[in-house]
Design an enzyme around this catalytic site. Structure first.
Site, PDB file in Angstrom:
ATOM      1  N   LYS A 199      -1.391 -64.840 -18.760  1.00 12.56           N
ATOM      2  CA  LYS A 199      -0.449 -64.950 -19.883  1.00 12.56           C
ATOM      3  C   LYS A 199      -1.191 -65.065 -21.216  1.00 12.56           C
ATOM      4  O   LYS A 199      -0.853 -64.390 -22.181  1.00 12.56           O
ATOM      5  CB  LYS A 199       0.474 -66.173 -19.706  1.00 12.56           C
ATOM      6  CG  LYS A 199       1.292 -66.153 -18.421  1.00 12.56           C
ATOM      7  CD  LYS A 199       2.289 -67.293 -18.360  1.00 12.56           C
ATOM      8  CE  LYS A 199       1.654 -68.663 -18.235  1.00 12.56           C
ATOM      9  NZ  LYS A 199       0.919 -68.908 -16.969  1.00 12.56           N
ATOM     10  N   ARG A 226       9.235 -73.922 -18.677  1.00 15.48           N
ATOM     11  CA  ARG A 226       8.651 -74.157 -17.354  1.00 15.48           C
ATOM     12  C   ARG A 226       9.613 -74.876 -16.429  1.00 15.48           C
ATOM     13  O   ARG A 226       9.256 -75.159 -15.274  1.00 15.48           O
ATOM     14  CB  ARG A 226       7.402 -75.015 -17.513  1.00 15.48           C
ATOM     15  CG  ARG A 226       6.094 -74.272 -17.285  1.00 15.48           C
ATOM     16  CD  ARG A 226       4.995 -75.268 -17.594  1.00 15.48           C
ATOM     17  NE  ARG A 226       3.725 -74.959 -17.032  1.00 15.48           N
ATOM     18  CZ  ARG A 226       2.717 -74.407 -17.722  1.00 15.48           C
ATOM     19  NH1 ARG A 226       2.876 -74.039 -18.955  1.00 15.48           N
ATOM     20  NH2 ARG A 226       1.544 -74.241 -17.147  1.00 15.48           N
ATOM     21  N   ARG A 253     -12.528 -69.117 -14.484  1.00  6.46           N
ATOM     22  CA  ARG A 253     -12.248 -69.460 -15.883  1.00  6.46           C
ATOM     23  C   ARG A 253     -12.836 -70.816 -16.248  1.00  6.46           C
ATOM     24  O   ARG A 253     -13.229 -71.036 -17.386  1.00  6.46           O
ATOM     25  CB  ARG A 253     -10.727 -69.452 -16.106  1.00  6.46           C
ATOM     26  CG  ARG A 253     -10.318 -69.643 -17.552  1.00  6.46           C
ATOM     27  CD  ARG A 253      -8.833 -69.412 -17.743  1.00  6.46           C
ATOM     28  NE  ARG A 253      -8.037 -70.557 -17.342  1.00  6.46           N
ATOM     29  CZ  ARG A 253      -6.693 -70.600 -17.402  1.00  6.46           C
ATOM     30  NH1 ARG A 253      -6.019 -69.546 -17.828  1.00  6.46           N
ATOM     31  NH2 ARG A 253      -6.033 -71.669 -17.045  1.00  6.46           N
ATOM     32  N   ARG A 302     -11.820 -76.428 -19.408  1.00  6.00           N
ATOM     33  CA  ARG A 302     -10.586 -77.147 -19.060  1.00  6.00           C
ATOM     34  C   ARG A 302     -10.782 -77.915 -17.765  1.00  6.00           C
ATOM     35  O   ARG A 302     -11.029 -77.302 -16.725  1.00  6.00           O
ATOM     36  CB  ARG A 302      -9.426 -76.148 -18.907  1.00  6.00           C
ATOM     37  CG  ARG A 302      -8.892 -75.644 -20.221  1.00  6.00           C
ATOM     38  CD  ARG A 302      -7.761 -74.663 -20.011  1.00  6.00           C
ATOM     39  NE  ARG A 302      -6.681 -75.148 -19.159  1.00  6.00           N
ATOM     40  CZ  ARG A 302      -5.519 -74.529 -19.011  1.00  6.00           C
ATOM     41  NH1 ARG A 302      -5.294 -73.395 -19.671  1.00  6.00           N
ATOM     42  NH2 ARG A 302      -4.592 -75.027 -18.225  1.00  6.00           N
ATOM     43  N   ARG A 329      -0.991 -77.616  -9.613  1.00  3.16           N
ATOM     44  CA  ARG A 329      -0.351 -76.786 -10.649  1.00  3.16           C
ATOM     45  C   ARG A 329       0.420 -75.632 -10.009  1.00  3.16           C
ATOM     46  O   ARG A 329       1.518 -75.273 -10.458  1.00  3.16           O
ATOM     47  CB  ARG A 329      -1.405 -76.256 -11.633  1.00  3.16           C
ATOM     48  CG  ARG A 329      -1.939 -77.359 -12.554  1.00  3.16           C
ATOM     49  CD  ARG A 329      -3.262 -76.976 -13.181  1.00  3.16           C
ATOM     50  NE  ARG A 329      -3.180 -75.873 -14.113  1.00  3.16           N
ATOM     51  CZ  ARG A 329      -4.230 -75.126 -14.482  1.00  3.16           C
ATOM     52  NH1 ARG A 329      -5.430 -75.353 -13.966  1.00  3.16           N
ATOM     53  NH2 ARG A 329      -4.080 -74.164 -15.349  1.00  3.16           N
TER      54      ARG A 329
HETATM   55  P1  AMP Z   1      -1.170 -74.081 -19.445  1.00  3.38           P
HETATM   56  O1  AMP Z   1      -2.164 -74.019 -20.557  1.00  3.38           O
HETATM   57  O2  AMP Z   1       0.065 -73.281 -19.720  1.00  3.38           O
HETATM   58  O3  AMP Z   1      -1.794 -73.772 -18.107  1.00  3.38           O
HETATM   59  O4  AMP Z   1      -0.666 -75.598 -19.368  1.00  3.38           O
HETATM   60  C1  AMP Z   1      -1.572 -76.644 -19.071  1.00  3.38           C
HETATM   61  C2  AMP Z   1      -0.803 -77.908 -18.767  1.00  3.38           C
HETATM   62  O5  AMP Z   1      -0.042 -78.304 -19.916  1.00  3.38           O
HETATM   63  C3  AMP Z   1       0.230 -77.800 -17.661  1.00  3.38           C
HETATM   64  O6  AMP Z   1      -0.364 -77.978 -16.379  1.00  3.38           O
HETATM   65  C4  AMP Z   1       1.179 -78.943 -18.025  1.00  3.38           C
HETATM   66  O7  AMP Z   1       0.638 -80.195 -17.682  1.00  3.38           O
HETATM   67  C5  AMP Z   1       1.213 -78.863 -19.541  1.00  3.38           C
HETATM   68  N1  AMP Z   1       2.281 -77.949 -20.011  1.00  3.38           N
HETATM   69  C6  AMP Z   1       2.119 -76.767 -20.662  1.00  3.38           C
HETATM   70  N2  AMP Z   1       3.312 -76.204 -20.948  1.00  3.38           N
HETATM   71  C7  AMP Z   1       4.254 -77.048 -20.457  1.00  3.38           C
HETATM   72  C8  AMP Z   1       5.675 -77.024 -20.404  1.00  3.38           C
HETATM   73  N3  AMP Z   1       6.377 -76.003 -20.916  1.00  3.38           N
HETATM   74  N4  AMP Z   1       6.305 -78.080 -19.820  1.00  3.38           N
HETATM   75  C9  AMP Z   1       5.620 -79.108 -19.304  1.00  3.38           C
HETATM   76  N5  AMP Z   1       4.284 -79.189 -19.294  1.00  3.38           N
HETATM   77  C10 AMP Z   1       3.589 -78.170 -19.858  1.00  3.38           C
END
Ligand code: AMP
Length: 189
Positions: free
Chosen positions: A14, A89, A128, A134, A146
């Site tokens: 994404k 999400r 990654r 991260r 996740r």
């Molecule tokens: P990402 O960078 O999209 O992989 O998000 C990393 C982490 O941020 C996720 O595992 C969640 O803990 C938190 N997070 C990101 N977007 C959301 C969302 N829309 N709702 C809840 N938690 C989120």
């Protein structure tokens, strides 16, 4: 307005594709994960709260996430459109986004869902981790959490947009250019 929900499990591509879609369509890219990480870096109260969930691979609570996303959208009154990356999400987030965007008469145009099988996702996330820094990418237990959270809480969001006739699945395997072309074809439809 072109409002794209770019959807898919962790590691589906994404973020990578968002960069290219921004270039092609002049959209504002809103990644809730990036915003949370910026808050962690800045040691804000929001960041401290979000980190406790992110470190475990859990979702940050809906109320906080929705409020944050809405305030980010409001920062860009001149936007030609948005790419929502990592949001919504949960079904509650999707419903809140509908209400919020309908009030602005700028509804979601489409959901484009990048489809990648689980073994490939895990391999991508571990690769990654070498460069992303991260902590949630380097720990196999957190990666699994996740993916499990995605399957249980996030995957149903696709149905929300399918009911509105806005869902398109995109094969997320291939080169960056191949996948970008598939996304562009879907956007043109
Ligand atoms: P990402 O960078 O999209 O992989 O998000 C990393 C982490 O941020 C996720 O595992 C969640 O803990 C938190 N997070 C990101 N977007 C959301 C969302 N829309 N709702 C809840 N938690 C989120």
């Amino acid at each position: 307005m072109l409002n794209i929900v770019l959807f898919g499990p962790p590691g589906a591509g994404k973020g990578t594709q968002s960069v290219h879609l921004v270039e092609s369509y002049g959209l504002i890219h809103l990644s809730t994960g990036d915003i949370f990480r910026a808050n962690i870096k800045g040691n804000t109260e929001l960041g401290q709260m979000a980190q406790s969930y992110m470190d475990k691979g859990q979702l940050v609570p809906d109320d906080v996430t929705i409020r944050m996303l809405e305030s980010e959208v409001n920062k860009h009154p001149e936007a030609k459109g948005f790419i929502f990356d990592g949001f919504p999400r949960t079904t509650a987030q999707a419903e809140a986004l509908d209400v919020f965007l309908d009030a602005r008469s700028t509804p979601v145009t489409c959901m484009l869902a990048l489809e990648v099988e689980e073994a490939e996702l895990k391999a991508r996330l571990l690769a990654r981790a070498e460069t992303s820094g991260r902590p949630d990418d380097s720990n196999p237990t957190v990666i699994q959490k996740r993916i499990d959270v995605y399957n249980a809480e996030t995957a149903p969001v696709a149905g929300h947009y399918a009911l509105q006739g806005k869902f398109t699945g995109i094969d997320g395997i291939g080169t960056i250019e191949e996948i970008l072309d598939r996304l562009k074809v879907a956007i043109a439809h």
